[in-house]
Design a protein around this motif. Structure first.
Motif, short mmCIF file in Angstrom:
data_model
loop_
_atom_site.label_atom_id
_atom_site.label_comp_id
_atom_site.label_asym_id
_atom_site.label_seq_id
_atom_site.Cartn_x
_atom_site.Cartn_y
_atom_site.Cartn_z
N SER A 181 1.92 4.50 1.02
CA SER A 181 1.25 3.85 2.14
C SER A 181 2.32 3.29 3.08
O SER A 181 3.20 2.55 2.63
CB SER A 181 0.33 2.72 1.65
N TYR A 182 2.23 3.63 4.36
CA TYR A 182 3.30 3.31 5.31
C TYR A 182 2.74 2.58 6.53
O TYR A 182 1.65 2.90 7.02
CB TYR A 182 3.99 4.59 5.79
N SER A 183 3.52 1.60 7.02
CA SER A 183 3.24 1.00 8.32
C SER A 183 4.03 1.76 9.38
O SER A 183 5.13 2.26 9.13
CB SER A 183 3.65 -0.48 8.32
N LEU A 184 3.45 1.88 10.57
CA LEU A 184 4.05 2.65 11.64
C LEU A 184 4.25 1.77 12.87
O LEU A 184 3.37 0.98 13.23
CB LEU A 184 3.17 3.84 12.01
N GLY A 227 0.55 1.10 13.74
CA GLY A 227 -0.50 1.76 12.99
C GLY A 227 -0.11 1.88 11.53
O GLY A 227 0.83 1.21 11.07
N SER A 228 -0.79 2.73 10.82
CA SER A 228 -0.49 2.94 9.40
C SER A 228 -0.94 4.33 8.99
O SER A 228 -1.75 4.96 9.67
CB SER A 228 -1.17 1.88 8.53
N VAL A 229 -0.41 4.79 7.87
CA VAL A 229 -0.80 6.08 7.34
C VAL A 229 -0.66 6.05 5.82
O VAL A 229 0.25 5.40 5.29
CB VAL A 229 0.04 7.23 7.96
N LYS A 230 -1.60 6.71 5.14
CA LYS A 230 -1.56 6.81 3.68
C LYS A 230 -1.42 8.28 3.29
O LYS A 230 -2.15 9.12 3.81
CB LYS A 230 -2.83 6.22 3.06
N VAL A 231 -0.49 8.56 2.37
CA VAL A 231 -0.19 9.94 2.01
C VAL A 231 -0.29 10.10 0.49
O VAL A 231 0.35 9.38 -0.27
CB VAL A 231 1.23 10.36 2.46
N ASP A 232 -1.11 11.04 0.06
CA ASP A 232 -1.17 11.44 -1.35
C ASP A 232 -1.37 12.95 -1.38
O ASP A 232 -2.49 13.45 -1.30
CB ASP A 232 -2.31 10.74 -2.08
N ALA A 233 -0.26 13.65 -1.47
CA ALA A 233 -0.29 15.12 -1.48
C ALA A 233 -0.13 15.69 -2.88
O ALA A 233 0.13 16.90 -3.04
CB ALA A 233 0.80 15.66 -0.56
N VAL A 258 8.90 4.29 10.54
CA VAL A 258 8.03 4.34 9.37
C VAL A 258 8.46 3.28 8.37
O VAL A 258 9.56 3.36 7.80
CB VAL A 258 8.08 5.75 8.71
N SER A 259 7.62 2.26 8.20
CA SER A 259 7.87 1.17 7.24
C SER A 259 9.29 0.63 7.33
O SER A 259 9.96 0.40 6.31
CB SER A 259 7.58 1.66 5.81
N GLY A 260 9.77 0.42 8.53
CA GLY A 260 11.07 -0.21 8.73
C GLY A 260 12.26 0.61 8.30
O GLY A 260 13.34 0.07 8.06
N TYR A 318 8.18 13.26 13.59
CA TYR A 318 8.77 12.95 12.29
C TYR A 318 7.74 13.21 11.19
O TYR A 318 6.59 12.78 11.27
CB TYR A 318 9.22 11.50 12.24
N THR A 319 8.15 13.92 10.12
CA THR A 319 7.26 14.26 9.01
C THR A 319 7.57 13.37 7.80
O THR A 319 8.73 13.25 7.38
CB THR A 319 7.43 15.74 8.60
N ILE A 320 6.54 12.76 7.26
CA ILE A 320 6.67 11.96 6.05
C ILE A 320 6.54 12.89 4.85
O ILE A 320 5.53 13.58 4.69
CB ILE A 320 5.59 10.86 6.01
N SER A 321 7.55 12.91 4.01
CA SER A 321 7.62 13.91 2.94
C SER A 321 7.32 13.36 1.56
O SER A 321 7.34 14.11 0.59
CB SER A 321 9.01 14.56 2.92
N GLN A 322 7.02 12.06 1.44
CA GLN A 322 6.74 11.49 0.12
C GLN A 322 5.43 10.71 0.16
O GLN A 322 5.06 10.14 1.19
CB GLN A 322 7.88 10.58 -0.34
#
Length: 253
Positions: free
Chosen positions: A67-70, A86-92, A50-52, A60-64
């Protein structure tokens, strides 16, 4: 003896588990899964980066928020590796929301002057999509909204970020800019020329259609303000003042 030959790299499949909101943003902490398939030697490792930040095992769970590169990697037992990206964007996180009042003023939650209510919000990750308010069952609008008439109003507010997260608030605006009514009464035996020839009973009463009556008071000469009735039994000339105060702080005298 026997010979084992595996000349084929493993197959790679990925998926993300989480609540997908608006505009490609995940509104819960997403879990990244990497799955490999190898018909010959079998799969040895399934990993994601996840983003290097270093390689992690699948699941693996992203907890924060962010925007992340995968980067994905599957390696079979024979040593062949298949990669992907790939990539993923998180706004919880819900956006902020606040309501502010300009003008007004009064007592006990009532306003005795015109006022306006505004709403504002912000969002640090996906950005704010809209912030709006409505009065009673009216239409949603950006605001501010002016209140210049007596009444009790229900105000609802909401902010929405670009990920679809929602923050809501509500308040009740109470406006009473009208003075209460006042009725006074002086009773006794009236003689000649405006003189009473008996003890005098004095009373005051009031009414208020909105906030209600808080106090009904009488002042004799320069004394303190008392209750809504008093009796004058001694002789003399008396200056009598009356006043009514409503719960909002409006008064009439």
């Amino acid at each position: 003896g026997y010979v084992e030959i595996d000349k084929t790299a493993p197959a790679l499949h990925t998926y993300i588990s989480g609540w997908l909101g608006s505009n490609g943003w995940y509104t819960s902490n997403p879990t990244i899964f990497v799955e490999g398939f190898d018909v010959h030697s079998g799969v040895a490792t399934e990993r994601v980066q996840v983003s290097g930040l270093g390689w992690q095992n699948s699941g693996y769970t992203i907890s924060q928020d962010g925007s992340y590169s995968l980067s994905y990697e599957v390696t079979d037992v024979a040593g062949h590796t298949t990669t992907g990206s790939g990539s993923v964007k998180v706004d919880a996180t819900d956006p902020t929301l606040s309501m502010s009042i300009t003008g007004g003023g009064g007592m006990n939650g009532w306003h005795t002057a015109p006022l306006s209510v505004a709403v504002s919000g912000s969002d640090a990750t996906s950005g704010l999509d809209k912030v709006e308010m409505r009065v009673n069952s009216g239409t949603w609008q950006a605001g501010p909204v002016a209140f210049g008439s007596d009444g009790v109003y229900s105000v609802a507010a909401r902010s929405v970020d670009n990920a679809g997260n929602l923050n809501q608030a509500s308040d009740t605006i109470r406006v009473d800019m009208t003075n209460p009514t006042l009725a006074e009464s002086v009773t006794g035996t009236l003689g000649s020329n405006g003189w009473y020839v008996s003890p005098v009973n004095v009373s005051v009463s009031g009414s208020d259609a909105l906030s209600g009556v808080d106090a009904e008071q009488i002042q004799v000469n320069s004394g303190g303000w008392g209750g809504n009735t008093t009796a004058i039994t001694s002789e003399g000339t008396f200056n009598i003042s009356f006043r009514v105060i409503d719960v909002a702080g409006n008064s009439v005298s």
